[in-house]
Design an enzyme around this catalytic site. Structure first.
Site, mmCIF file in Angstrom:
data_model
loop_
_atom_site.group_PDB
_atom_site.id
_atom_site.type_symbol
_atom_site.label_atom_id
_atom_site.label_comp_id
_atom_site.label_asym_id
_atom_site.label_seq_id
_atom_site.Cartn_x
_atom_site.Cartn_y
_atom_site.Cartn_z
ATOM 1 N N CYS A 1 -3.744 -3.690 -56.300
ATOM 2 C CA CYS A 1 -2.966 -3.422 -57.506
ATOM 3 C C CYS A 1 -3.839 -2.705 -58.548
ATOM 4 C CB CYS A 1 -2.335 -4.699 -58.050
ATOM 5 S SG CYS A 1 -0.978 -4.379 -59.236
ATOM 6 N N HIS B 1 0.835 -5.838 -53.374
ATOM 7 C CA HIS B 1 0.136 -7.114 -53.247
ATOM 8 C C HIS B 1 0.282 -7.652 -51.832
ATOM 9 C CE1 HIS B 1 -0.778 -8.006 -57.522
ATOM 10 N NE2 HIS B 1 0.283 -7.254 -57.753
ATOM 11 N N GLU C 1 -1.133 -10.181 -50.623
ATOM 12 C CA GLU C 1 -1.118 -11.647 -50.691
ATOM 13 C C GLU C 1 0.247 -12.210 -51.049
ATOM 14 O OE1 GLU C 1 -1.904 -10.567 -55.005
ATOM 15 O OE2 GLU C 1 -2.179 -9.690 -53.007
#
Length: 226
Positions: free
Chosen positions: A97, A207, A209
């Site tokens: 990001c 992202h 994650e």
């Protein structure tokens, strides 16, 4: 006279987990990144300790918020120096990001220009779209031979949250002995850089994650290169 029984020696040949540091400079979802990397098979530590970050197999630089604030925090934690030294030695670094955006030369937000790490040429600027921020799931267009997206379907979706992006890629490799950077694109109102693979330096605008199984596969791919 009886002979004492010997204890069998272990024949385990399991490969040690790769050590990955999530660099904690105050601007990133470090706990989410830690859990995702552990799920992907890494031995993870959240720290801003200089030696630990330098010696890890991989360094992950997260980032949320404003470009200029992230750069200020990174420099205060000596993260700019760590990233530069690791890359100079061919040690893997991954940005996520705003952690990707600050790898470019500069960022412009609300008319304020800030210098980035300048690992790649280019400017981070506002997304031109009907709806901003770009928040939610989107597909990407990964190049042939991408290691980062290996094993993922072309329609795999990743989670984005951003209002700024890089719209042009200008770095090319003209040395046949060097692997040209692989650039992945996505579109929200206009095309923008969604990921880059460039030697030891990889990054994603989205992202991983927060991107479910697709994100987990992507992180597993990165860890597999360490």
């Amino acid at each position: 006279m009886s002979t004492p029984m010997s204890t069998p020696m272990s024949t385990s040949t399991s490969t040690p987990k790769k050590k990955v540091v999530v660099f904690d400079y105050g601007f990133g979802n470090v706990r989410s990144a830690e859990r995702a990397l552990a799920r992907a098979g890494a031995d993870v530590e959240i720290t801003r300790d200089f030696d630990t970050a330098m010696n890890a197999d991989g360094l992950l630089v997260p980032g949320v918020g404003a470009f200029a604030a992230c750069m200020k925090g990174l420099k205060e934690a000596r993260g700019d120096w760590i990233v530069g030294r690791r890359l100079a030695g061919g040690r893997p670094v991954m940005g996520i990001c705003v952690g990707m955006q600050i790898l470019f030369a500069r960022g412009i937000e609300h008319g304020v220009e800030a210098e980035g790490l300048d690992e790649w040429p280019g400017t981070v600027g506002p997304l031109q779209a009907d709806v901003v921020p770009h928040m939610g799931w989107n597909t990407v267009d990964a190049p042939d031979g991408s290691q980062l997206f290996a094993g993922l379907d072309a329609d795999a979706r990743f989670y984005f949250v951003h209002s700024y992006a890089v719209h042009d890629w200008t770095l090319e490799s003209h040395n046949p002995a060097l692997t040209a950077p692989k650039v992945t694109w996505s579109t929200h109102g206009e095309p923008f850089v969604a990921a880059v693979e460039n030697g030891a330096l990889w990054a994603t605008q989205f992202h991983p994650e927060k991107s479910g199984d697709a994100g987990a596969q992507l992180l597993t791919n990165w860890i597999g290169t360490l």
